[in-house]
Design a protein around this motif. Sequence first.
Motif, short mmCIF file in Angstrom:
data_model
loop_
_atom_site.label_atom_id
_atom_site.label_comp_id
_atom_site.label_asym_id
_atom_site.label_seq_id
_atom_site.Cartn_x
_atom_site.Cartn_y
_atom_site.Cartn_z
N HIS A 72 0.85 -1.25 0.06
CA HIS A 72 -0.17 -0.09 -0.09
C HIS A 72 0.82 1.33 0.05
O HIS A 72 1.08 2.01 0.96
N PHE A 74 0.26 4.21 -1.23
CA PHE A 74 -0.18 5.68 -0.77
C PHE A 74 -0.72 5.54 0.61
O PHE A 74 -1.37 6.50 0.85
N LYS A 78 -7.63 5.50 3.14
CA LYS A 78 -8.94 5.03 2.86
C LYS A 78 -9.48 4.08 3.55
O LYS A 78 -10.77 3.72 3.58
N GLY A 216 -12.33 6.94 -5.05
CA GLY A 216 -11.57 7.92 -5.74
C GLY A 216 -12.26 9.30 -6.06
O GLY A 216 -12.74 9.48 -7.26
N LEU A 248 -6.74 10.64 -0.88
CA LEU A 248 -6.18 9.44 -0.48
C LEU A 248 -6.31 9.16 0.94
O LEU A 248 -6.40 7.95 1.66
N SER A 252 -4.13 13.45 2.60
CA SER A 252 -3.14 12.90 1.86
C SER A 252 -4.10 13.07 0.60
O SER A 252 -5.23 12.75 0.22
N THR A 253 -3.45 13.55 -0.66
CA THR A 253 -3.69 13.78 -1.71
C THR A 253 -2.93 13.72 -3.07
O THR A 253 -1.72 13.87 -2.79
N LEU A 254 -3.53 12.68 -3.97
CA LEU A 254 -2.63 12.57 -5.25
C LEU A 254 -2.97 13.91 -5.99
O LEU A 254 -4.00 13.98 -6.46
#
Length: 301
Positions: A72, A74, A78, A216, A248, A252-254
């Motif tokens: 995992h 990332f 979640k 997502g 995420l 946390s953000t992509l």
Amino acid sequence: MNRKESDGKTRVTVLVALAANLVIAVAKAVAGIAVGSPALLSEAAHSVADSMNEVFLLLSVRRSRRPPDVRHPFGYGKERYFWALLAAVGMFVMGGCFSFYQGFHALGADKQESHAGYVAGLAVLAVALLAEGGSLLRALHQLRSDKDGARDPALRTVVAEDSTAVLGVVLAMVGMVLHLITGKVVWEASASIAIGLLLVYVAYRLGREARDRLIGEAVEPELRNRIRELLDDQPEIDNVAALLTMRLGLDSTLVAARVDLAPGFDSEEVELVCVRIKRLISTAWPQADHVFLDITEAPED
């Protein structure tokens, strides 16, 4: 307030709600069985469902803080949404469906319980109202004091459960009083069905929110536009061809962008530009901890 402090306060809020619901569930169940009240039994099922859900929420807070690993990369942010989804399912099945059963089952009976039994049942509900109200006030206080509280599914679920519990207790009390006054069980049966409808609706809303984040969900349009503006303002960037974002976790953000650089940069300069822009985005928005740039060189005119 940093995430660790916020999570600590959320744990306390969930534990307060759990303790209140466990005590209330036992009291409602004992009183409901003794009196034979469908509304009380529906509220007992509601409190049991809330208690199980709060265990799920405690798990979500703990497990979502695990660091990234090979499987995992990332992280586990979640997990918060997964356990919130299970809490919504528990509210629907254990609370809503049982309340429907109690309501429709009561419609087939027409008996007048003793006055003394109903007074005891109403007293239990009055105590439950105070306990649920106190838990709700604490959750609302944290929601207002924590700027990220509105995005925390654990905190949002506690607020939704406590709000539903307060309204459910009021419905049960109204149904019991009308049953006691008129001698018609239809009032109490209707209260049980109304509690079931309320629980199903709240469970649907919570489940839909958790689903959106699990599959997502992009960041808010305003934040996305600000990231795009920052990229457009960089002198090395000729065009932002695509910008994708995904939550995420709570912090946390992509961010993934495909950009065209102005012509004339060699490979070493491209790498330096890429590093600088990534650092710029992460500095402006610390939650953007995973930034990926796909850089191409714009064609010369």
